[in-house]
Design an enzyme around this catalytic site. Structure first.
Site, mmCIF file in Angstrom:
data_model
loop_
_atom_site.group_PDB
_atom_site.id
_atom_site.type_symbol
_atom_site.label_atom_id
_atom_site.label_comp_id
_atom_site.label_asym_id
_atom_site.label_seq_id
_atom_site.Cartn_x
_atom_site.Cartn_y
_atom_site.Cartn_z
ATOM 1 N N GLU A 139 -10.085 -0.529 -7.447
ATOM 2 C CA GLU A 139 -8.334 -0.245 -6.453
ATOM 3 C C GLU A 139 -7.535 -0.767 -8.307
ATOM 4 O OE1 GLU A 139 -8.437 -2.516 -3.365
ATOM 5 O OE2 GLU A 139 -9.280 -0.787 -2.451
ATOM 6 N N ASN A 195 -8.861 -10.504 -6.217
ATOM 7 C CA ASN A 195 -7.757 -9.559 -7.371
ATOM 8 C C ASN A 195 -7.251 -10.892 -7.850
ATOM 9 O OD1 ASN A 195 -8.218 -6.975 -6.461
ATOM 10 N ND2 ASN A 195 -6.609 -7.125 -4.334
ATOM 11 N N ARG A 220 -18.427 -6.690 -6.679
ATOM 12 C CA ARG A 220 -18.289 -6.062 -5.787
ATOM 13 C C ARG A 220 -18.764 -4.465 -5.662
ATOM 14 N NH1 ARG A 220 -13.339 -6.738 -3.279
ATOM 15 N NH2 ARG A 220 -13.782 -7.191 -1.155
ATOM 16 N N GLU A 260 -11.777 -0.531 20.069
ATOM 17 C CA GLU A 260 -12.407 0.826 18.997
ATOM 18 C C GLU A 260 -11.453 1.364 20.089
ATOM 19 O OE1 GLU A 260 -16.554 1.732 19.990
ATOM 20 O OE2 GLU A 260 -16.470 2.448 18.160
ATOM 21 N N LYS A 264 -20.111 -3.670 0.881
ATOM 22 C CA LYS A 264 -18.783 -4.094 2.119
ATOM 23 C C LYS A 264 -19.908 -2.725 3.301
ATOM 24 C CE LYS A 264 -14.272 -4.203 0.944
ATOM 25 N NZ LYS A 264 -13.203 -4.405 1.010
ATOM 26 N N TRP A 277 -6.490 9.011 -1.195
ATOM 27 C CA TRP A 277 -7.223 6.836 -0.653
ATOM 28 C C TRP A 277 -8.986 7.570 -0.150
ATOM 29 C CZ3 TRP A 277 -6.387 2.223 -2.393
ATOM 30 C CH2 TRP A 277 -5.232 2.232 -3.089
ATOM 31 N N GLU A 299 -4.097 -12.981 0.318
ATOM 32 C CA GLU A 299 -3.830 -11.346 0.872
ATOM 33 C C GLU A 299 -5.228 -11.062 1.604
ATOM 34 O OE1 GLU A 299 -4.872 -8.830 -2.637
ATOM 35 O OE2 GLU A 299 -5.655 -7.052 -1.461
ATOM 36 N N ARG A 300 -4.063 -10.672 2.622
ATOM 37 C CA ARG A 300 -4.661 -10.602 4.180
ATOM 38 C C ARG A 300 -5.750 -11.675 5.181
ATOM 39 N NH1 ARG A 300 -3.447 -5.278 3.972
ATOM 40 N NH2 ARG A 300 -4.163 -4.393 1.525
ATOM 41 N N GLU A 330 -8.738 -7.406 9.123
ATOM 42 C CA GLU A 330 -7.969 -7.216 8.416
ATOM 43 C C GLU A 330 -7.646 -5.710 8.987
ATOM 44 O OE1 GLU A 330 -9.109 -5.819 4.413
ATOM 45 O OE2 GLU A 330 -7.517 -4.460 4.182
ATOM 46 N N ASP A 346 -14.304 0.584 4.830
ATOM 47 C CA ASP A 346 -13.484 -0.143 4.043
ATOM 48 C C ASP A 346 -13.679 -1.290 5.739
ATOM 49 O OD1 ASP A 346 -12.305 -2.534 3.438
ATOM 50 O OD2 ASP A 346 -10.091 -1.110 2.527
#
Ligand SMILES: *[C@@H]1O[C@H](CO)[C@@H](O)[C@H](O)[C@H]1NC(C)=O
Ligand SMILES: *[C@@H]1O[C@H](CO)[C@@H](O)[C@H](O)[C@H]1NC(C)=O
Ligand SMILES: *[C@@H]1O[C@H](CO)[C@@H](O)[C@H](O)[C@H]1NC(C)=O
Ligand SMILES: *[C@@H]1O[C@H](CO)[C@@H](O)[C@H](O)[C@H]1NC(C)=O
Ligand SMILES: *[C@@H]1O[C@H](CO)[C@@H](O)[C@H](O)[C@H]1NC(C)=O
Ligand SMILES: *[C@@H]1O[C@H](CO)[C@@H](O)[C@H](O)[C@H]1NC(C)=O
Ligand SMILES: *[C@@H]1O[C@H](CO)[C@@H](O)[C@H](O)[C@H]1NC(C)=O
Ligand SMILES: *[C@@H]1O[C@H](CO)[C@@H](O)[C@H](O)[C@H]1NC(C)=O
Ligand SMILES: *[C@@H]1O[C@H](CO)[C@@H](O)[C@H](O)[C@H]1NC(C)=O
Ligand SMILES: *[C@@H]1O[C@H](CO)[C@@H](O)[C@H](O)[C@H]1NC(C)=O
Ligand SMILES: *[C@@H]1O[C@H](CO)[C@@H](O)[C@H](O)[C@H]1NC(C)=O
Ligand SMILES: *[C@@H]1O[C@H](CO)[C@@H](O)[C@H](O)[C@H]1NC(C)=O
Length: 842
Positions: A303, A222, A336, A528, A377, A559, A179-180, A410, A382
């Site tokens: 999530e 996950n 987390r 950016e 994080k 979201w 994932e990612r 990501e 995110d």
């Protein structure tokens, strides 16, 4: 071995380093030959000495690495010996304790913390003393790093880690996907099992230990409960055996519902005694196979992942379940804090996902077991291109904390865009939260120092894959290297760390050093600039691939990554006085700064305030004009990357040169896709024109939909802003080719011809461009195989791609023609053709 020495010497003499093709597998551990003449050779050690090595420990690894490194770097083959303290002209590798017992009882051990080391070089005599064996291995890598950089000066210093937790996370799934992840499948898993051949794992272990990483969590947060079958536990033991000699311990991610889904208990209530027993059993069986296992990482109630909330239990009750199972084994639970409701209602002005973590965790402060570390994080949402510090770091006095960073890009270009991340990380680590009006730098909070916690540190999501580049882009490896260096010593300078990495990765050529330094240091501000400015977030497609532009995707869903942009205004009002109250989650001094628009820095303005597009920044520009200018400036910077890189041709081996060049060319094109999409979108929404007249005016472009079409038809692209003129063309059938042609009206001359097309997943169309009947070039829509990012099945900001043919002679009145051959679901889509005079990037 003698032959190896001769070979190395020959290479050194006869062929410049640059001609040896390299595929990136060695990362920064290439040990490329450096010049070491007669007098230099005379001062090299002639033996490697250990005092008391035992099988499979990190000191043996250190001696092997030193032997390999010296052979390759300076062409000197030296033996490994056990010895007493007669260590002249040798490299002595030992723990400080061993050294004190065997050689020097006056050595003060207290100057070294766990994992620290002491490096002393005095002409041919080198001493590498670790606080433990792992520290000794780190010292060996440090010595080799100096030699690899041509640094033969005598040194005498010791160094200790900033924090004890210096881990990486891999989001690898049992089926081998990541994932990612942007560099091919997992090095650990395939078909639901641990792979047989772990040779890549061994190389990953070398790389990680050389940057002083001491833990790796091998599977996705996950998590899949099938990791816990007996067969897979045996596989985990094999993985741990490969990492162990490198001083790296493994941990695993758990699925909260495993007692039900795997154990068949019919419940996973953390207070249920059968559940507690089940986890105890699992933990015992794991430690039987991996006695030094680090512990667990858990993503729960997040999530859609199962968690304690199913049973109306608190997050701390959920975390403590695992913590208690681990305690008899000395294990750690990383829990987390990425917990939030992803069905919140944007119509309610005070709703705010950024508030969630403090709301969930602040009241639990002090309720976690001592071996729990909350993994937080860096920002409240995110991994966006810019975020303020997560306020949770300022709200827990009695709980261990670690910061979570992402090496895998990501939201930051998925390794098809060059983005050197440490300057972004530094905005977080060096930030002073002023908890209780006292200095409270984030880096001192995560080390445990600020609140007197025993445990704390660092985790980064890395996601290397089986590609020899590890991350998909050779230059992205600077992020992994710098992560390790900063986790050891966060006060190090981003540029200094980068320069070390460049010398180790590409050699000692000054031009190479300066050029890659300039490119990398400009890359985050550039990214950016052409993605999302002023704290509005990355503005990528948050519900699909997190890659290309799609600002509309931020809003009108649950979201909570909202921009609240409308015809007149934009930004999240996170003030206490009129907004979501998020500013009030920070300690008073910081809260006051963010509460007031005058004291909020421009680069976070739209994170904290909802303002008219015509609001004036501290810089004097309006918000909307800043958007336009920054997007043009960022894309302009990206155009220069290619020529900067080209200036290094012949100074870098061709294989890596070409691999990087392909991505930089792509990035230069995609930065224009970003620039135009974001500018089009806000121009459309605000109806405020660009003062400089650029947005929406493209004098060098010929829109495909305005050409004469045969077998092609116009197509309204969705989202509209990802096509010039909001339209593209697609072939009318996917079995026959289409032609688009137009007469050139521009004056005759030499032009760069840029073609924007869409490269979708699942088909590989072929395009050929002609001027009259002369073929200018042809290309294929195969980026799903040749680039790293997650591909898209639509015509959109992810699939939009540019190819450029340089310096083509074109005459006024010539017929410019493109023939597109569709393939499967990819109907050879085209957006526009630009005839660009030198120096113009339109
Ligand atoms: C080192 O570890 C490997 C793998 O676990 C094992 O096969 C080998 O016997 C060990 N060697 C020593 C000397 O302990
Ligand atoms: C060497 O190893 C033996 C056995 O493991 C141990 O008893 C002894 O203390 C060690 N000596 C040193 C100097 O570490
Ligand atoms: C060699 O490395 C040491 C330790 O990092 C440093 O202090 C010194 O300045 C370096 N010397 C050169 C010539 O780069
Ligand atoms: C978990 O792994 C098993 C075995 O590979 C697989 O069949 C299953 O689909 C996976 N479950 C999820 C949720 O990915
Ligand atoms: C742990 O579980 C295994 C497999 O489910 C079972 O065979 C074993 O008896 C259990 N051990 C204990 C101590 O409960
Ligand atoms: C959930 O737990 C809280 C406090 O522990 C309690 O007040 C509440 O009634 C419980 N709700 C349900 C549905 O059990
Ligand atoms: C969202 O909130 C608005 C305003 O309170 C309300 O009218 C609407 O029904 C809510 N939407 C949902 C899906 O709950
Ligand atoms: C204050 O909040 C309201 C929504 O409750 C919003 O419409 C208004 O724009 C906000 N005022 C300012 C100055 O941000
Ligand atoms: C980013 O945009 C700003 C504002 O237009 C500009 O001053 C700056 O030079 C740009 N930086 C880069 C690296 O593109
Ligand atoms: C905005 O885009 C829509 C198409 O999505 C178009 O109909 C509308 O005219 C545009 N508005 C402006 C001001 O460009
Ligand atoms: C990774 O390597 C495989 C095999 O060489 C290749 O098919 C794939 O395209 C590569 N993926 C990336 C992201 O470079
Ligand atoms: C042609 O395109 C249609 C529509 O996208 C698709 O359903 C069909 O599978 C495609 N044909 C082939 C041979 O891929």
């Amino acid at each position: 071995m003698l032959r190896l020495v001769l070979l190395t010497t020959l290479l050194l003499l006869d062929s410049p380093e640059s001609v040896i093709a390299e595929n990136g597998f060695d990362g920064w551990l290439r040990y490329a030959p450096v010049h070491c003449g007669k007098s230099c050779q005379r001062l090299l050690p002639s033996r490697i000495v250990t005092l008391n090595g035992t099988g499979n420990n990190s000191i043996d690894t250190a001696t092997e690495e030193l032997q390999l490194g010296l052979g390759k770097i300076v062409g000197k083959e030296i033996p490994i010996e056990r010895s007493d303290c007669d260590s002249r002209s040798s490299i002595l590798v030992a723990t400080a304790d061993q050294y004190r017992q065997a050689c020097d009882s006056s050595l003060d051990l207290s100057v070294l913390d766990e994992d620290g080391f002491w490096l002393r070089t005095s002409d041919g005599t080198v001493q590498i003393l670790g606080q433990n064996e792992r520290g000794a291995l780190y010292g060996a890598f440090e010595y080799l790093s100096l030699l690899s950089q041509g640094n033969f000066t005598n040194v005498d210093y010791r160094t200790n880690p900033h924090a004890s937790i210096r881990w990486v996370n891999q989001w690898d799934n049992m089926d081998g996907s990541i994932e990612r992840g942007y560099a091919g499948p997992s090095i650990f898993f395939s078909n639901g099992q641990i792979v047989e051949d772990l040779s890549r794992v061994k190389q990953y272990a070398r790389l990680l230990s050389s940057i002083r990483i001491n833990g790796v969590v091998v599977n996705n947060v996950n998590a899949n409960a099938t990791l816990l079958t007996d067969q897979n536990m045996d596989g985990l033991a094999r993985i741990a055996d490969v990492f162990r000699p490198y001083g790296i311990q493994i941990g695993v991610s758990l699925n909260f519902a495993s007692p039900d889904t795997l154990g068949g208990l019919g419940t996973y209530d953390p207070l249920d005694s059968a559940v507690i027993t089940w986890w105890g059993n699992v933990t015992d069986r794991l430690y039987k196979r991996v006695p030094d296992m680090l512990g667990y990482l858990v993503k729960a109630s997040s999530e859609g992942q199962p968690g304690p909330d199913t049973y109306n239990r608190t997050l701390s009750q959920g975390a403590n379940l695992f913590a208690r199972a681990l305690q008899p084994h000395g294990g750690i639970l990383m829990f987390r804090t990425f917990v939030y409701d992803h069905h919140i209602n944007e119509s309610i002005w005070t709703n705010d996902r950024a508030n969630a973590q403090v709301e969930f965790f602040k009241e639990l402060d002090g309720q976690f077991e001592d071996n729990v570390i909350l993994q937080i994080k860096f920002g409240p949402i995110d991994f966006q291109v810019r975020e303020p510090v997560s306020p949770l770091f300022a709200n827990l006095y009695h709980t261990n904390m670690a910061i979570e960073l992402q090496v895998t890009q990501e939201y930051l270009g998925q390794q098809d865009h060059l983005v050197y991340l440490p300057p972004l990380w530094k905005t977080i680590l060096d930030f002073d939260l002023r908890v209780d009006h006292k200095p409270s730098l984030v880096r001192d909070i995560v080390s445990g120092q600020r609140f007197d916690r025993q445990l704390g540190g660092w985790a980064a999501v890395v996601n290397v894959g089986t590609n020899t580049t590890w991350l998909g882009h050779h230059l992205a490896m600077s992020n992994l290297y710098a992560y390790g260096r900063l986790a050891w010593s966060p006060t190090e300078d981003s540029q200094g760390v980068l320069e070390d990495w460049i010398r180790l990765t590409f050699g000692l050529d000054r031009r190479v050093l300066e050029t890659i330094t300039d490119m990398s240091m400009a890359s985050w501000p550039m990214y950016e600039n052409y993605t999302g400015n002023l704290g509005i977030q990355t503005l990528t497609d948050i519900i699909y691939t997190h890659y290309g532009p799609s600002p509309a995707s931020q809003d009108n869903n649950g979201w909570g990554q909202w921009t609240r942009a409308d015809h007149d205004t934009i930004g999240m009002d996170r003030t206490v006085k009129n907004g979501t109250g998020n500013a009030g989650q920070y300690p008073a001094e910081v809260a006051q700064m963010y509460e007031n628009i005058e004291s909020t820095p421009d680069d976070l303005l739209l994170w904290f305030h909802h303002v008219p597009y015509k609001h004036r920044l501290h810089s004097g520009k309006t918000v909307i004009q800043h958007f336009y200018d920054a997007h043009y400036a960022g894309a302009e910077t990206a155009q220069h990357l290619v020529s900067q890189w080209d200036s290094l041709e012949g100074r870098i081996d061709q294989e890596r040169f070409d691999h990087v060049r392909k991505r930089l060319v792509y990035q230069a094109g995609h930065s224009i896709v970003w620039r135009d999409a974001i500018n089009n979108f806000y121009w459309n929404m605000s109806e405020i024109a660009d003062e400089k007249g650029r947005v929406g005016h493209h004098p060098w472009r010929m829109e495909a939909e305005s050409m004469e079409l045969y077998g092609y038809e116009a197509y309204a692209v969705n989202p509209f802003e990802s096509a010039s003129g909001y339209h593209a063309i697609v072939t009318t059938s996917n079995s026959t080719s289409g032609t688009a042609e137009t007469r050139v009206e521009a004056p005759s001359g030499k032009y760069d011809i840029a073609v924007n097309y869409y490269d979708m997943y699942g088909g590989q169309s072929q395009w050929t461009i002609y001027v009259n009947d002369r073929i200018v070039g042809s290309w294929q829509g195969d980026s799903e195989e040749t680039l790293s990012h997650t591909p898209s099945i639509y015509l959109d900001g992810h699939s939009a791609t540019r190819i450029t043919f340089e310096k083509v002679d074109v005459h006024q009145g010539d017929v410019l023609k493109i023939v597109g051959v569709p393939d499967g679901v990819e109907p050879a889509p085209l957006d526009y053709v630009a005839l660009l005079p030198p120096g113009i990037a339109d």
